[in-house]
Design a protein around this motif. Structure first.
Motif, PDB file in Angstrom:
ATOM      1  N   GLY A 194       1.721 -34.605 -48.958  1.00 39.13           N
ATOM      2  CA  GLY A 194       1.724 -33.724 -47.589  1.00 39.13           C
ATOM      3  C   GLY A 194       0.979 -34.908 -47.197  1.00 39.13           C
ATOM      4  N   THR A 231       5.568 -32.824 -42.015  1.00 40.40           N
ATOM      5  CA  THR A 231       6.132 -31.480 -42.915  1.00 40.40           C
ATOM      6  C   THR A 231       7.064 -31.189 -42.399  1.00 40.40           C
ATOM      7  OG1 THR A 231       4.337 -32.056 -44.573  1.00 40.40           O
ATOM      8  CG2 THR A 231       5.678 -30.141 -44.798  1.00 40.40           C
ATOM      9  N   LEU A 285       2.632 -29.932 -53.439  1.00 36.71           N
ATOM     10  CA  LEU A 285       3.121 -30.834 -51.742  1.00 36.71           C
ATOM     11  C   LEU A 285       1.331 -30.828 -50.971  1.00 36.71           C
ATOM     12  CD1 LEU A 285       5.260 -28.087 -51.433  1.00 36.71           C
ATOM     13  CD2 LEU A 285       5.903 -29.593 -51.910  1.00 36.71           C
ATOM     14  N   ALA A 295       2.106 -38.019 -45.817  1.00 36.91           N
ATOM     15  CA  ALA A 295       3.052 -37.220 -44.811  1.00 36.91           C
ATOM     16  C   ALA A 295       2.560 -37.531 -43.744  1.00 36.91           C
ATOM     17  CB  ALA A 295       4.418 -36.685 -45.275  1.00 36.91           C
ATOM     18  N   THR A 302      -3.358 -30.926 -45.623  1.00 36.64           N
ATOM     19  CA  THR A 302      -3.141 -31.906 -45.859  1.00 36.64           C
ATOM     20  C   THR A 302      -4.270 -32.745 -44.617  1.00 36.64           C
ATOM     21  OG1 THR A 302      -1.543 -31.310 -44.904  1.00 36.64           O
ATOM     22  CG2 THR A 302      -1.051 -31.706 -46.311  1.00 36.64           C
ATOM     23  N   ILE A 348       1.952 -29.623 -39.050  1.00 35.62           N
ATOM     24  CA  ILE A 348       3.516 -29.125 -39.900  1.00 35.62           C
ATOM     25  C   ILE A 348       4.418 -28.291 -38.759  1.00 35.62           C
ATOM     26  CG2 ILE A 348       3.921 -27.118 -41.343  1.00 35.62           C
ATOM     27  CD1 ILE A 348       2.017 -29.131 -42.300  1.00 35.62           C
ATOM     28  N   LEU A 398       8.311 -35.157 -44.739  1.00 32.64           N
ATOM     29  CA  LEU A 398       8.905 -34.625 -45.591  1.00 32.64           C
ATOM     30  C   LEU A 398       9.092 -33.178 -45.261  1.00 32.64           C
ATOM     31  CD1 LEU A 398       7.323 -34.492 -48.824  1.00 32.64           C
ATOM     32  CD2 LEU A 398       5.606 -32.826 -47.635  1.00 32.64           C
TER      33      LEU A 398
END
Length: 272
Positions: A111, A117, A107, A114, A137, A141, A7
């Motif tokens: 997230g 991200t 988001l 996903a 999430t 990240i 993402l």
């Protein structure tokens, strides 16, 4: 963990090119899909927030202006996606998604579905978004500095403490460890090994040969010691747990996560 969906948020204001470049490289590496997600502002909601106590005529003008701004941002995000497609190549599956509503909530929802991200470092907007997404999430990240290469080439450094955020970051980072030198670093005293031998053994079970090392920070911070050692090793990626202390405590008093997010000159993968 396998990475099948990446993402890349795009707000239509900040430049997300470094994140898109990294996403394309990682999508080719892992056979993943890239989703460029634009959270579209709700003009009526934005105008209502800005125009509390404003007469009806003024509120209509605010709604019109908000609609124009929302369209402009969406157009910029879509243009960035269109420019990204030929760079990514036919081998990368990619799609552009937009939803209307509160950006952070949208988001966070995206997230959670996903595997990774990617955000760009050096922006307070993205720093705030990272804070939100890493907690909301439960997914890793990747923060890519503006000047970093997209392929994350080079050895990988794992910052280790014997705590849950670091363990989650280590597991989330496993796909990045294959076929590259791996160094697991713990900042502390020589007597405090933080179970490092077992970390090396665990990685070995996953086919990863890693070296382990205890760093003495001296009079500096843990983050500064990690960054200096990672740069000395020529690392292309640093993996770290996020917010071993509360976010409020780190915001007020400072902390390793906060300093890494603000100062790390190489790509940083974090998980909480």
């Amino acid at each position: 963990m396998t990475i099948r969906k990446i993402l890349v948020p795009h707000d239509g204001m900040n430049d997300s090119t470094p994140a898109l470049v990294a996403a394309a490289a990682l999508a080719r590496r892992f056979g993943a899909e890239v989703e460029v997600f634009h959270p579209r502002l709700d003009p009526a909601q934005t105008a209502a927030m800005m125009g509390v106590g404003t007469p009806a005529v003024g509120l209509e003008l605010l709604i019109t202006a908000s609609e124009k701004e929302a369209r402009l941002r969406e157009d910029k995000a879509r243009a960035a996606f269109d420019a990204f497609l030929p760079q990514a190549g036919d081998a990368v599956a990619a799609r552009f998604v937009t939803r209307t509503g509160p950006p952070e909530a949208l988001l966070a929802s995206a997230g959670r579905l996903a595997d990774l991200t990617i955000l760009v470092g050096g922006s307070r907007d993205h720093e705030s978004l990272l804070d939100s997404l890493v907690m909301a999430t439960a997914r890793p990240i990747l923060l890519v500095p503006a000047g970093a290469g997209g392929d994350l080439a080079g050895p990988v450094v794992v910052a280790w403490t014997d705590a849950l955020p670091a363990a989650r970051a280590l597991r989330a980072g496993l796909p990045f460890l294959a076929g590259t030198p791996v160094h697991v670093l713990h900042v502390g005293s020589a007597r405090d090994t933080a179970n490092l031998p077992e970390v090396g053994r665990y990685l070995g079970l996953h086919g990863v040969a890693a070296t382990t090392e205890v760093l003495d920070p001296g009079t500096g911070s843990a983050a500064a010691a990690l960054i200096a050692r990672a740069q000395a090793l020529g690392a292309g990626l640093l993996i770290s747990g996020a917010y071993g202390h509360s976010r409020l405590r780190e915001l007020v008093l400072g902390g390793t996560t906060r300093e890494l997010i603000q100062s790390c000159p190489l790509p940083l993968l974090v998980a909480h």
